[in-house]
Design a protein around this motif. Structure first.
Motif, PDB file in Angstrom:
ATOM      1  N   SER A  19      38.098  25.910 -23.935  1.00 50.72           N
ATOM      2  CA  SER A  19      39.362  25.453 -24.513  1.00 50.72           C
ATOM      3  C   SER A  19      39.156  24.919 -25.917  1.00 50.72           C
ATOM      4  CB  SER A  19      40.000  24.381 -23.622  1.00 50.72           C
ATOM      5  OG  SER A  19      40.363  24.933 -22.377  1.00 50.72           O
ATOM      6  N   GLU A  20      38.119  24.114 -26.098  1.00 45.04           N
ATOM      7  CA  GLU A  20      37.831  23.559 -27.415  1.00 45.04           C
ATOM      8  C   GLU A  20      37.560  24.668 -28.429  1.00 45.04           C
ATOM      9  OE1 GLU A  20      34.679  20.686 -26.982  1.00 45.04           O
ATOM     10  OE2 GLU A  20      36.002  19.243 -26.006  1.00 45.04           O
ATOM     11  N   LEU A  21      36.827  25.695 -28.015  1.00 48.76           N
ATOM     12  CA  LEU A  21      36.520  26.805 -28.921  1.00 48.76           C
ATOM     13  C   LEU A  21      37.753  27.636 -29.265  1.00 48.76           C
ATOM     14  CD1 LEU A  21      33.154  28.079 -27.392  1.00 48.76           C
ATOM     15  CD2 LEU A  21      33.468  26.897 -29.577  1.00 48.76           C
ATOM     16  N   ASN A  22      38.766  27.570 -28.404  1.00 46.14           N
ATOM     17  CA  ASN A  22      39.951  28.407 -28.581  1.00 46.14           C
ATOM     18  C   ASN A  22      41.217  27.627 -28.895  1.00 46.14           C
ATOM     19  OD1 ASN A  22      39.134  31.340 -27.881  1.00 46.14           O
ATOM     20  ND2 ASN A  22      38.057  30.064 -26.399  1.00 46.14           N
ATOM     21  N   GLU A  35      46.184  24.161 -16.739  1.00 41.81           N
ATOM     22  CA  GLU A  35      46.966  24.977 -17.678  1.00 41.81           C
ATOM     23  C   GLU A  35      46.048  25.717 -18.645  1.00 41.81           C
ATOM     24  OE1 GLU A  35      49.693  22.341 -19.643  1.00 41.81           O
ATOM     25  OE2 GLU A  35      51.129  22.393 -17.974  1.00 41.81           O
ATOM     26  N   ALA A  36      45.020  25.030 -19.110  1.00 38.57           N
ATOM     27  CA  ALA A  36      44.065  25.644 -20.030  1.00 38.57           C
ATOM     28  C   ALA A  36      43.329  26.794 -19.354  1.00 38.57           C
ATOM     29  CB  ALA A  36      43.077  24.602 -20.544  1.00 38.57           C
ATOM     30  N   ALA A  37      42.949  26.607 -18.099  1.00 38.31           N
ATOM     31  CA  ALA A  37      42.254  27.662 -17.358  1.00 38.31           C
ATOM     32  C   ALA A  37      43.130  28.906 -17.250  1.00 38.31           C
ATOM     33  CB  ALA A  37      41.865  27.160 -15.966  1.00 38.31           C
ATOM     34  N   THR A  38      44.409  28.705 -16.975  1.00 35.94           N
ATOM     35  CA  THR A  38      45.336  29.837 -16.887  1.00 35.94           C
ATOM     36  C   THR A  38      45.468  30.514 -18.248  1.00 35.94           C
ATOM     37  OG1 THR A  38      46.532  28.838 -15.053  1.00 35.94           O
ATOM     38  CG2 THR A  38      47.713  30.501 -16.334  1.00 35.94           C
ATOM     39  N   GLU A  39      45.581  29.731 -19.303  1.00 39.61           N
ATOM     40  CA  GLU A  39      45.690  30.291 -20.659  1.00 39.61           C
ATOM     41  C   GLU A  39      44.432  31.075 -21.035  1.00 39.61           C
ATOM     42  OE1 GLU A  39      47.267  31.320 -24.325  1.00 39.61           O
ATOM     43  OE2 GLU A  39      48.291  30.466 -22.584  1.00 39.61           O
ATOM     44  N   LEU A  40      43.268  30.559 -20.685  1.00 42.26           N
ATOM     45  CA  LEU A  40      42.014  31.259 -20.962  1.00 42.26           C
ATOM     46  C   LEU A  40      41.968  32.598 -20.233  1.00 42.26           C
ATOM     47  CD1 LEU A  40      39.616  28.196 -20.771  1.00 42.26           C
ATOM     48  CD2 LEU A  40      40.078  29.564 -22.832  1.00 42.26           C
ATOM     49  N   SER A  47      37.505  35.873 -16.801  1.00 47.26           N
ATOM     50  CA  SER A  47      37.875  37.010 -15.946  1.00 47.26           C
ATOM     51  C   SER A  47      38.734  36.577 -14.762  1.00 47.26           C
ATOM     52  CB  SER A  47      36.619  37.723 -15.445  1.00 47.26           C
ATOM     53  OG  SER A  47      35.812  36.840 -14.693  1.00 47.26           O
ATOM     54  N   ALA A  48      38.690  35.297 -14.426  1.00 44.82           N
ATOM     55  CA  ALA A  48      39.493  34.777 -13.313  1.00 44.82           C
ATOM     56  C   ALA A  48      40.237  33.529 -13.783  1.00 44.82           C
ATOM     57  CB  ALA A  48      38.599  34.421 -12.128  1.00 44.82           C
TER      58      ALA A  48
END
Length: 122
Positions: A19-22, A35-40, A47-48
């Motif tokens: 998240s920090e990198l993006n 939310e961040a995991a879903t956005e990633l 991949s998941a």
């Protein structure tokens, strides 16, 4: 209990690093990390979608730690959870390493680059 806690921490750490990198905000809140995991995942970085895994592991950690209950992973096996989290951690490690290398290359002066180009690798 300890395994569930560390698996949860590893999943969260991977999500936070990516998240920090993006440029995705997590602010130390579980729901933001989900939310961040879903956005990633939506962006194709992971991949998941780790959001349901983060929620599942957080609840399992609480159940085991506070209630003394065995963790309930629902339809997931512990091996599936471990594999999915390992993939995310590896993705995060690779991304962090690439970012660090990019920073080092950008910080290199033109003279440094010329010196490096002329060196032998033997």
């Amino acid at each position: 209990m300890v395994g569930v806690t560390f698996l949860h921490l590893a999943a969260e750490a991977a999500v936070v690093a990516l998240s920090e990198l993006n440029g995705i905000v997590t602010e130390r809140q579980h729901w933001r990390k989900g939310e961040a995991a879903t956005e990633l995942h939506t962006r194709g970085i992971l991949s998941a979608d780790l959001a349901p895994i983060l929620e599942l592991l957080n609840q399992a950690r609480k159940d085991a730690g506070y209630e003394g209950e065995d963790p309930n992973f629902g339809a997931w096996t512990s091996e599936e959870l471990l594999s999915t989290v390992e993939d995310a951690v590896q993705t995060a490690e690779d991304a962090v390493q690439a970012a660090e290398e990019a920073v080092q290359e950008a910080a290199q002066t033109p003279e440094d680059a010329e010196d490096t180009e002329g060196e032998s690798t033997s």
